[in-house]
Write an enzyme that holds these catalytic residues in place. Structure first.
Site, mmCIF file in Angstrom:
data_model
loop_
_atom_site.group_PDB
_atom_site.id
_atom_site.type_symbol
_atom_site.label_atom_id
_atom_site.label_comp_id
_atom_site.label_asym_id
_atom_site.label_seq_id
_atom_site.Cartn_x
_atom_site.Cartn_y
_atom_site.Cartn_z
ATOM 1 N N GLY D 27 0.842 -1.192 0.000
ATOM 2 C CA GLY D 27 0.000 0.000 0.000
ATOM 3 C C GLY D 27 0.867 1.227 0.000
ATOM 4 O O GLY D 27 2.048 1.181 0.366
ATOM 5 N N SER D 44 9.613 2.971 -1.253
ATOM 6 C CA SER D 44 9.229 1.603 -1.615
ATOM 7 C C SER D 44 9.752 0.583 -0.604
ATOM 8 O O SER D 44 10.947 0.574 -0.290
ATOM 9 C CB SER D 44 9.813 1.277 -2.998
ATOM 10 O OG SER D 44 9.431 -0.010 -3.407
ATOM 11 N N GLY D 45 8.862 -0.256 -0.119
ATOM 12 C CA GLY D 45 9.280 -1.426 0.663
ATOM 13 C C GLY D 45 10.000 -1.143 1.965
ATOM 14 O O GLY D 45 10.763 -1.989 2.440
ATOM 15 N N SER D 74 6.978 1.859 -5.799
ATOM 16 C CA SER D 74 7.016 1.349 -7.178
ATOM 17 C C SER D 74 5.783 1.776 -7.971
ATOM 18 O O SER D 74 5.770 1.684 -9.188
ATOM 19 C CB SER D 74 7.148 -0.176 -7.161
ATOM 20 O OG SER D 74 6.099 -0.741 -6.419
ATOM 21 N N ASP D 75 4.758 2.266 -7.289
ATOM 22 C CA ASP D 75 3.550 2.732 -7.969
ATOM 23 C C ASP D 75 3.557 4.243 -8.208
ATOM 24 O O ASP D 75 2.520 4.827 -8.552
ATOM 25 C CB ASP D 75 2.306 2.356 -7.150
ATOM 26 C CG ASP D 75 2.105 0.850 -7.102
ATOM 27 O OD1 ASP D 75 2.187 0.207 -8.170
ATOM 28 O OD2 ASP D 75 1.874 0.309 -6.015
ATOM 29 N N HIS D 94 -3.372 3.791 -2.307
ATOM 30 C CA HIS D 94 -3.480 2.472 -2.936
ATOM 31 C C HIS D 94 -3.241 1.404 -1.876
ATOM 32 O O HIS D 94 -2.250 1.456 -1.151
ATOM 33 C CB HIS D 94 -2.432 2.340 -4.047
ATOM 34 C CG HIS D 94 -2.355 0.960 -4.634
ATOM 35 N ND1 HIS D 94 -3.458 0.272 -5.079
ATOM 36 C CD2 HIS D 94 -1.298 0.122 -4.853
ATOM 37 C CE1 HIS D 94 -3.088 -0.913 -5.552
ATOM 38 N NE2 HIS D 94 -1.791 -1.027 -5.418
ATOM 39 N N HIS D 96 -4.132 -3.075 -0.947
ATOM 40 C CA HIS D 96 -4.699 -4.359 -1.374
ATOM 41 C C HIS D 96 -5.677 -4.815 -0.300
ATOM 42 O O HIS D 96 -5.672 -5.989 0.085
ATOM 43 C CB HIS D 96 -3.587 -5.395 -1.569
ATOM 44 C CG HIS D 96 -2.753 -5.191 -2.787
ATOM 45 N ND1 HIS D 96 -2.042 -6.196 -3.389
ATOM 46 C CD2 HIS D 96 -2.527 -4.096 -3.548
ATOM 47 C CE1 HIS D 96 -1.389 -5.717 -4.442
ATOM 48 N NE2 HIS D 96 -1.659 -4.447 -4.554
ATOM 49 N N ASP D 119 -23.178 7.802 1.475
ATOM 50 C CA ASP D 119 -22.599 8.922 2.221
ATOM 51 C C ASP D 119 -21.272 9.383 1.596
ATOM 52 O O ASP D 119 -20.832 10.508 1.851
ATOM 53 C CB ASP D 119 -22.344 8.533 3.692
ATOM 54 C CG ASP D 119 -23.628 8.479 4.510
ATOM 55 O OD1 ASP D 119 -24.633 9.113 4.112
ATOM 56 O OD2 ASP D 119 -23.636 7.813 5.562
ATOM 57 N N HIS D 170 -6.474 -6.784 -9.453
ATOM 58 C CA HIS D 170 -5.468 -6.109 -8.668
ATOM 59 C C HIS D 170 -6.087 -5.624 -7.348
ATOM 60 O O HIS D 170 -6.248 -6.436 -6.440
ATOM 61 C CB HIS D 170 -4.854 -4.987 -9.522
ATOM 62 C CG HIS D 170 -3.669 -4.313 -8.926
ATOM 63 N ND1 HIS D 170 -2.785 -3.554 -9.670
ATOM 64 C CD2 HIS D 170 -3.214 -4.250 -7.664
ATOM 65 C CE1 HIS D 170 -1.826 -3.081 -8.880
ATOM 66 N NE2 HIS D 170 -2.069 -3.491 -7.657
ATOM 67 N N TYR D 228 -24.246 17.977 7.272
ATOM 68 C CA TYR D 228 -23.575 17.051 8.183
ATOM 69 C C TYR D 228 -22.321 17.714 8.753
ATOM 70 O O TYR D 228 -21.651 18.456 8.059
ATOM 71 C CB TYR D 228 -23.196 15.782 7.424
ATOM 72 C CG TYR D 228 -22.499 14.755 8.266
ATOM 73 C CD1 TYR D 228 -23.213 13.814 9.001
ATOM 74 C CD2 TYR D 228 -21.105 14.729 8.326
ATOM 75 C CE1 TYR D 228 -22.558 12.868 9.778
ATOM 76 C CE2 TYR D 228 -20.449 13.781 9.106
ATOM 77 C CZ TYR D 228 -21.177 12.856 9.832
ATOM 78 O OH TYR D 228 -20.536 11.926 10.602
#
Lengths: 232, 232, 232, 232
Positions: D27, D44-45, D74-75, D94, D96, D119, D170, D228
Site C-alpha cells: 500500500g 518503496s518497501g 514502485s507505484d 493504494h 490491497h 454517504d 489487482h 452534516y
C-alpha cells in the site's frame, strides 16, 4: 475454601473474552474438586472488568451454593448434572462463540474435516436435540445437562475423546481434565467450526478426514503413545 | 445541565468503536431525561479522539438545541421523534455496524434462530420499508423516526420486547431503558445478524427457534420471573 | 551455538500469533544454517508467553537433537527432510492458519487470481495428496516432507517461485531464503486464500490472473530485473 | 521542503495498517502540492516500524525524484499520471485491502446498495479493465494511471462524486481533497465491499439503493446544501 480453584476459574472466565469467545458476560467456566465433591463457578451477570477471584461461587453437586455472596451462573444446574454424572470432568466451559453457535443453530454435528480437529476431537462433535416442553417445565438447566448425557450415551461416545457438544439452537459446551483444557477445547471447537463451514463453501464435496489421518493425529497427542509436547 | 447524562452519552459513544460497531464518527448514541423532557446527543462529525463529555448537546423533543456549542448529530430528529412517541425509552443508538447493515441492505427481518437472540429480542427484529420521495422531501430524519413507529404499530410489537429495528438500505437503530442497554442491544443485534446469516449459509433449512425455547430464554432474563444476574 | 539463528527463530515463532496465523502453540518455524548443516526449531508445545530464545532446539538433517533441553517440534522430521533435499531453503514455517487450512481441507490448489498472489507466488499454490496408510506407518512426519517433494517434482515447480504448499486435510507449509521471508510467505498465502475464496463466492466465473499480469507483478519484485524496494 | 505534507503523508501511510487495510508495506499514500506542482509519496518497501516522516520522497509530475534518499513507491508513476490529469486531487491511496480486492478479482463494479456507500460514493465504484500486453510493455504503472482516467472518462464520472476505483485482478485506488480524505475513502470502500458482498449472499435479489435515497444521503454530506458535521 478452594482458593486455588477459584483463582483458576476466575482466570479461565477472563480468558474467554481474550480468545474472542465471549462478549459481555455471556459464557461461564467452572472447575470441579473431586476430593470435596464441590465445584467453583462464576457468578451470574457480573461485569468482567470488576469481577474478582473471591466472587467465584462454591456449589455442591445438587447445585446448592456452599460458599459465596453472589448468585452463581444461571447455567449452574447444567454444570452440576455433568460433574455428578462424569466425576472425571475437571472443568466445563459454556460460551455462545460465533462459529460453534452457527453450527448449533444449523442443527448439525461438526464433522472431522482436518487435523486441527483431529488433534483434539476424535470424531464429529455432536449436536444435541432441542429440549421438549416437558423438559423445560421440569427444569431447563438440569435437563440441558441430561440431554448432553443422553447424546453421549446414545451415540456411545467417550467424553474425553470428544470433549464438547453443541446444543441445537443454542451454543457449545466443552470440558476437559481441568478448566484450562476446557477453555482450550472451546477455542479449538470455535476454529474448526469456522474452517469446516468455509471448506464446504469452497468445495461442497470436501471430504471428512480419512480415518487413518484422524487416528494418527489424535493419537500422536493423546493416549499412551503420544509424542507431542514436553511430557514424559 | 444534565451533566451525568452527558457523561453517560459520551461514554456510550466511545463504546461504539470499542465494540467494533462504528468506524470514524459513523453512529450516534443519545439518552433521555424524562423529568426535564430533554435528551442529550453527540455532536455531528466530531472526531472521537478529541470529543469531550462537555461537547454533548442538549436537545428538546422538537429537536431544538437547548444547550451546546456544536451542531447535534444529523440524525437528531429521528431520536426526537422516538423519545416523543415513546417517553419510556431511556437511550437510543444508531450505527452502521457491518452484519446488521447487511440484513438491512438485504431488506430482511432478522429471525430468532438461537438463544443469543432470545436472551434479548423476543422475536424477529423487523426491517422497516424505504422512505418515499414525499417523506424524504418532508424531512428525512423526522420521517425515519415515523417509519420506525409505523413498523412497530402495524406489527403490534412492544418496543421493549424487540428493542431494535433495521431500516431498509440503511442500518440499525436500537434502544433500551438507558443508553448503556441501548449499546448492549446493538452489540447483540450485530452478533445475531452474523450468526443467523451463516447458519442459513451452512444449512438453508436451519429452523427458527421453537417458541418454547424462545419463551424460556427471553423470560429467564426479562419480566417478573427472571432469574438471571444479581437482581432481586 | 547458532545463537543468532536461535534469536531469529524465536522471533519468527512469536510473529506467528502476532499475524493471526497461530493460536496457542499450533505452528512452528525453523531456520537452516547451511555452513554447519544444522537447523534451529522451536520446542514442542511450549507456551509462547514463557518461551525464550535459548529454548530453541538445534537439530541435524536426520532429525537428531544436537543441542537443547526440550523436545523439538513434533513436525521436526518434516523440516529435516525438506532442508536435506533443498539446502537452499533458509527457513520453513508451518501453521494451521484459518483460510489456507480451508483450501487444504477443500483439497484444492490456490489459483493465482490477483496481484497480491503474483507479488509472491508465481502460479497456483499446490495442494499435496493425503498420505497413505503405508506412509503413515513408515513415519508420518518424514513422509509428509516426502509428499511435499513429490508434489513439487511431479509438477516441475521451482520452490522459490512457489514458496509454499497445502497438505490435504491438514494445513500449509511455507519457506523462503530465511525464516523471516518464510513467515511473510505464510501471511501472503493466508491473505490470498481468503481473497480468492470470496472472489469466487462473489462471481463464480472470476478468472485467474492473465499470464501477462502474473509475469509483470512477479518479475517486478523477483529476479534480476526487479525494481521493488530499496535494493540495488 | 514540503515538510507539513511529508508529515501528513507519513501519518496517512501509518493509518493504513491501523485501519486494517494494509499488511507489511503493501500500500502507499501520497499528497499533492498544487502550488509547487510536486507530490510527496512513501518510499518503496520500507518497514513501517522504522519509517520516518523525513523518509518521504518528493516527486514531480513526470515521476522524477526531486528530493529524498530512498526509492519512491514502485507505484509512483500511477500517482504522477493521476495528479497531472486531475490537479484537483489532493491525495491518493493504494491498498490491497481484503474486501475491495475481492471485488477487483471478481471483476465487478461495487454497486450502491446502502447509505454507508451513499454517504461517500454517489453511485457504483467502477472496476477498470486489465491492461493489455502492449500497455504493460509501454510502462505498467503509467498505463495503470491511464486506464483509471479512461474508465472515468468513458463512463462520464466525476472523480469527486466517485472518489475511488478498482483495478481488475489487482486492488483499489482512492483519492480525495487531501490524503486524509483519501484514506477515509479507502476505509469506506473496504466496508461497503464487505457489506455488499454479504447482502447479496443473504438475498440474491437485494436491490441497489433507490435513487432518491442515494441522492438524499450523498447530498446531505456533500455540496452546497450539506448539513452534516460542524462546517458552516
Amino acid at each position: 475454601m478452594l482458593e486455588q480453584l477459584k483463582e483458576d476459574v476466575f482466570q479461565a472466565n477472563l480468558d474467554l473474552p481474550k480468545h474472542g469467545l465471549v462478549k459481555y458476560t455471556w459464557g461461564n467456566a467452572s472447575a470441579y474438586d473431586s476430593e470435596s465433591g464441590l465445584f467453583v463457578i462464576k457468578p451470574s451477570g457480573v461485569d468482567y472488568s470488576t469481577m474478582k477471584a473471591s466472587d467465584m461461587v462454591v456449589v455442591d453437586l445438587d447445585g446448592n451454593v456452599v460458599e459465596g455472596e453472589l448468585n452463581p451462573s444461571s447455567d449452574t444446574a447444567t454444570h452440576a448434572v455433568l460433574y455428578k454424572h462424569y466425576p472425571e470432568m475437571g472443568g466445563i466451559v459454556h460460551t455462545h462463540s460465533t462459529w460453534a453457535t452457527i453450527w448449533a443453530q444449523a442443527g448439525l454435528d461438526v464433522p472431522a474435516m482436518g487435523t486441527t480437529h483431529a488433534d483434539t476431537f476424535y470424531g464429529s462433535v455432536p449436536c444435541a436435540r432441542f429440549l421438549t416442553q416437558e423438559e423445560i417445565d421440569r427444569g431447563y438447566e438440569t435437563e440441558t445437562g441430561n440431554v448432553i448425557i443422553e447424546t453421549f450415551e446414545k451415540r456411545g461416545l467417550d467424553i474425553f475423546a470428544i470433549p464438547g457438544i453443541l446444543l441445537q439452537g443454542h451454543a457449545p459446551f466443552t470440558w476437559g481434565e481441568d478448566v484450562q483444557s476446557a477453555v482450550m477445547n472451546s477455542v479449538v471447537l470455535e476454529e474448526v467450526a469456522k474452517v469446516n463451514l468455509f471448506s464446504r463453501e469452497l468445495n461442497r464435496f470436501a471430504e471428512e478426514l480419512p480415518q487413518r489421518i484422524l487416528d494418527k493425529h489424535y493419537l500422536r497427542k493423546h493416549g499412551e503413545n503420544a509424542y507431542y509436547g514436553q511430557k514424559q
